[in-house]
Design an enzyme around this catalytic site. Structure first.
Site, PDB file in Angstrom:
ATOM      1  N   SER A   1       1.031  -1.289   0.288  1.00 48.73           N
ATOM      2  CA  SER A   1       0.088  -0.058   0.070  1.00 48.73           C
ATOM      3  C   SER A   1       0.899   1.197   0.061  1.00 48.73           C
ATOM      4  CB  SER A   1      -1.115  -0.069   1.067  1.00 48.73           C
ATOM      5  OG  SER A   1      -0.264  -0.029   2.451  1.00 48.73           O
TER       6      SER A   1
ATOM      7  N   LYS B   1      -6.696   3.713   8.657  1.00 47.31           N
ATOM      8  CA  LYS B   1      -5.741   4.450   7.680  1.00 47.31           C
ATOM      9  C   LYS B   1      -6.396   6.019   7.759  1.00 47.31           C
ATOM     10  CE  LYS B   1      -3.605   0.977   4.879  1.00 47.31           C
ATOM     11  NZ  LYS B   1      -3.218   0.564   3.667  1.00 47.31           N
TER      12      LYS B   1
END
Length: 803
Positions: A695, A738
């Site tokens: 990511s 996140k």
């Protein structure tokens, strides 16, 4: 029938130098020693015949290996004994039995075989007549005689006439040889004694052997004495107990033993076990009745029977199936978590429907729910609320650090200190057959040489198998199908795949600032005020003060640390009131800083100034989301890509993919560097913490392009997404955590993969959507456009003006 062979008389006084040899197996004959020997080998029979023809003397040599049939000089020991054949007798099986007496020592000089027997050339060892040389030698002779007396007294079998002979001998050599024939020696030890030519040294060695023999005999005597005393004690106790029993019977007192057995029988009947299990327990009880009540086995059996009685074989609580009441309880205990609450209400609705249509539904399998989320989000307390809503007993089992399979399945009763596993212990503690059992920290189990506890849990959690769960200690099937198992974990990645397959996973992500504020106001503050005996007249928390604690004193996905900070404020105010400063305290930012000290976190300032080569990335961790600042610098070199910060293989490959895309589009972005003459160094701070995953791809690409073009990166723009060599942005996981981490750090814009849009818009709270600008991208060019400052264009006009 045996026939006597009469030996010839010996007239010579000196031993001849050459004598026939009789090899011996596993026996050593000493001078002065008389012993019978059985002879069967042909060359040995020939040697005996030869000795009887001439002087009746024969040389006895011991073989090193008793299995050797045709010994050579190397197979025989160097020293032997010259002996006289006193008697010889033929046996019916062809062997000859002879009686020999040792006369003296000799050493082999030469050995040869002729006329069918061995003949040796000898060096005779003559011992002079002994005369005492010192008091020490006299003392040694007396010591050996005393030692002989001692071993006879300890039970060593030596004929009395031999003991009398030994008492009368004063010559040390003769005494040593005679004693050697009466004690147990190995072949090597006997040959060592035979080879010692010095009489005093030989006697000293014999004394050492006798001392060892005495110690062995003393220990044997001690063991015999203890065994005899133990037997006498047991017989005495048995006799006294029989007398005591007779006295109690005469007095008319009821025997406690009989009373205990009757009580156990009544308890077994009331336990309502399955018939076959009840029969097995009664059989064990009859064994207990026949045992000595104080024996160790009786104590073990008594403990087992008590466990079997106390298990809830047929006890269960009645479920409360009022859906509205359950919804009210869940709302009272927890804020938000709508998905989880709805799942629990669905479970209750199915149970209510089963009860209503009982005839149509035979088996209803219990699901195993697993709450996955960071610490402090309410996983354990949610399980308690489920038990409360159902009206069931609640038991928590901590599985963190469990390594032994026996902790789940129990130990077999053959082991000392055996006990059932945690599952059976939890059922006994609950006292019902259908409790809610929380398997806490299921992701933190380990395995070693004692077995894999996760594998043992497979049977416990599988509805097809747990109807007949067998604990090793109980050793009978117990039905676990009515138990509602709930598991908790911080991360699903460490749960073994077969076990994970049996779980219904419900994710509990971290809380937003607004959610934390509501939880603090509705749950934490009232709880801590109650714990510290404070009332509304003593303390009042303002929203701004609670937000100040959330933003500047805690950084977490859950609310555990927030709970501690509010508790610290309450403690301090309780102290002031106890000191006489009694008034109503309004908790404000200023009072918070006075009690808790200077702010620990300043999210608005942590992002810092915009820099070249530093991009803001987002990461997922088991304890919630986090922010990573990925740094890139360009130096002179040889075209290397240097990666530091404990990066995993997948993250390293993401960096190589990002560099590949930038190299392929170098002209498009006006990159003037020759890639073969520079090194690109990518570093992710917090180097002690391992990092992995794809990511960070677009973040690394952004930091690389910034370093190569010297364009600054907007730090308030956080991003996450996987990059391909063609520049596409692929979806990633853990987006809610996140985004919440980006909010905590003060980011204004978050760049996310386009394919994650539906998931994010569904899961993210409305309050978070309002506070951050979410931008969904499908190409990395859009990321560069939003995150990087525009390229500075140097116009000719500006240059002239400057001149």
């Amino acid at each position: 029938m045996a026939e006597m062979i009469q030996p010839h008389e010996q007239n010579e006084t000196r031993f001849p130098e050459e004598l026939p040899v009789l090899p011996l197996r596993d026996i050593v004959i000493f001078p002065m020693m008389i012993a019978p020997l059985f002879v069967g080998r042909e060359f040995s029979l020939n040697a005996i015949e030869e000795s009887l023809k001439e002087h009746k003397l024969i040389f006895l040599l011991t073989q090193k290996d008793k299995e050797t049939e045709e010994p050579t000089l190397e197979d025989l020991y160097e020293f032997g004994t010259v002996a006289v054949v006193l008697k010889a007798m033929k046996m019916g099986d062809g062997r000859v039995k002879i009686l020999v007496q040792g006369l003296g020592r000799a050493k082999v000089k030469k050995l040869e075989k002729e006329d069918g027997y061995y003949k040796a050339t000898l060096e005779h060892i003559v011992e002079e007549e002994y005369t005492p040389q010192s008091l020490e030698e006299e003392a040694l002779i007396k010591l050996v005689k005393d030692q002989i007396e001692r071993i006879v007294a300890l039970g060593k079998q030596i004929p009395p006439d031999m003991v009398a002979i030994l008492r009368s001998i004063e010559d040390p050599g003769r005494l040593a040889d005679l004693v050697a024939g009466q004690i147990e020696l190995s072949t090597e030890e006997a040959m060592e004694l035979l080879s010692i030519t010095n009489p005093i040294e030989r006697l000293r060695k014999i004394s050492e052997k006798l001392e060892h023999e005495i110690k062995v005999l003393e220990i044997q005597e001690l063991i015999r004495t203890k065994a005899r005393e133990s037997m006498e004690k047991e017989q005495k106790e048995y006799f006294l107990r029989q007398q005591l029993r007779a006295i109690r019977k005469e007095l008319g007192e009821e025997e406690e033993r009989t009373k205990e057995i009757e009580e156990y029988k009544e308890k077994i009947r009331k336990a309502k076990m399955p018939q076959e299990i009840e029969e097995a327990v009664l059989k064990e009880l009859s064994r207990l009745e026949k045992m000595h009540p104080e024996s160790a086995e009786a104590a073990v059996l008594r403990t087992y029977i008590e466990w079997m009685i106390e298990l809830p074989w047929s006890k269960r609580t009645r479920d409360k199936l009022d859906i509205e009441k359950a919804r009210q309880i869940l709302d009272e205990d927890h804020y938000d978590l709508e998905k989880v609450k709805n799942r629990i209400l669905e479970y209750l609705a199915v149970k209510a429907l089963i009860k209503k249509r009982k005839k149509k539904v035979k088996d209803a399998k219990q699901p195993t729910i697993c709450f996955v989320g960071p610490p402090g989000v309410g996983k354990t307390s949610l399980a308690r609320s489920i038990a409360r809503a159902l009206g069931r007993k609640f038991v928590r089992i901590s599985l963190g650090g469990v390594r032994d399979e026996a902790e789940i399945r129990g130990h077999r009763r053959t082991y000392v200190g055996a006990m059932p596993g945690k599952i059976i212990q939890a059922l006994k503690k609950a006292g019902t057959k259908n409790p809610v059992i929380l398997l806490d920290e299921i992701d933190k189990m380990a395995s070693d040489f004692r077995g894999d506890p996760a594998a043992a849990l497979l049977e416990v959690l599988d509805p097809e198998q747990n109807r007949e769960f067998v604990d090793n200690y109980i050793n009978h099937p117990f039905d676990l199908s009515e138990v509602l198992f709930i598991a908790t974990a911080n991360t699903p990645h460490t749960i073994p795949e077969p076990l994970y397959d049996r779980l219904e996973v419900l994710n509990l992500p971290g809380y937003t600032e607004y959610e934390k504020l509501q939880i603090a106001k509705r749950y934490i503050v009232p709880k801590q005020m109650k714990n510290h005996v404070l009332t509304e007249n003593d303390i009042e928390f303002t929203d701004s003060a609670l937000l100040h604690i959330i933003r500047h004193y805690t950084r977490e996905a859950g609310v555990r640390n927030l709970d501690r900070k509010i508790a610290a404020v309450c403690r301090k105010i309780a102290l002031w009131i106890s000191e006489g400063k009694e008034k109503k305290y309004k908790v404000t930012k200023k009072l918070i800083e006075k009690i808790l000290g200077a702010p620990k976190f300043v999210p608005e300032l942590e992002l810092g100034e915009d820099e070249v080569g530093v991009a803001t990335g987002l990461a997922w961790t088991p304890v919630g989301g986090d922010v990573l600042f990925i740094e890139v610098i360009v130096t002179k070199g040889s075209g290397r890509l240097i990666l530091t910060g404990r990066l995993g293989d997948i993250m390293k490959e993401s960096a190589q993919a990002a560099l590949g895309f930038i190299k392929a589009n170098a002209d498009k972005y006006n990159i003037k560097h020759d890639f073969s003459k520079i090194d690109i160094h990518v570093h992710v701070p917090a180097g002690a913490i391992p990092k992995d995953g794809p990511s960070a791809g677009i973040t690394i690409a952004t930091a690389m392009l910034s370093a190569l073009t010297e364009r600054k990166v907007r730090k308030e723009v956080a991003m996450t997404g996987e990059i391909t060599l063609g520049g596409k942005v692929l979806p990633v996981g853990g987006l809610k955590e996140k985004i919440l981490a980006a909010l905590r750090y003060g980011a204004k814009t978050v760049l996310l993969p386009e394919k994650n849009k539906a998931e994010v818009m569904e899961e993210l709270p409305e309050e978070a959507k309002k506070k951050v600008n979410l931008v969904f991208v499908d190409r990395v060019e859009k990321v560069f456009e939003l995150a990087l400052y525009p390229e500075e264009k140097k116009s000719r006009t500006r240059t002239k003006k400057k001149k």
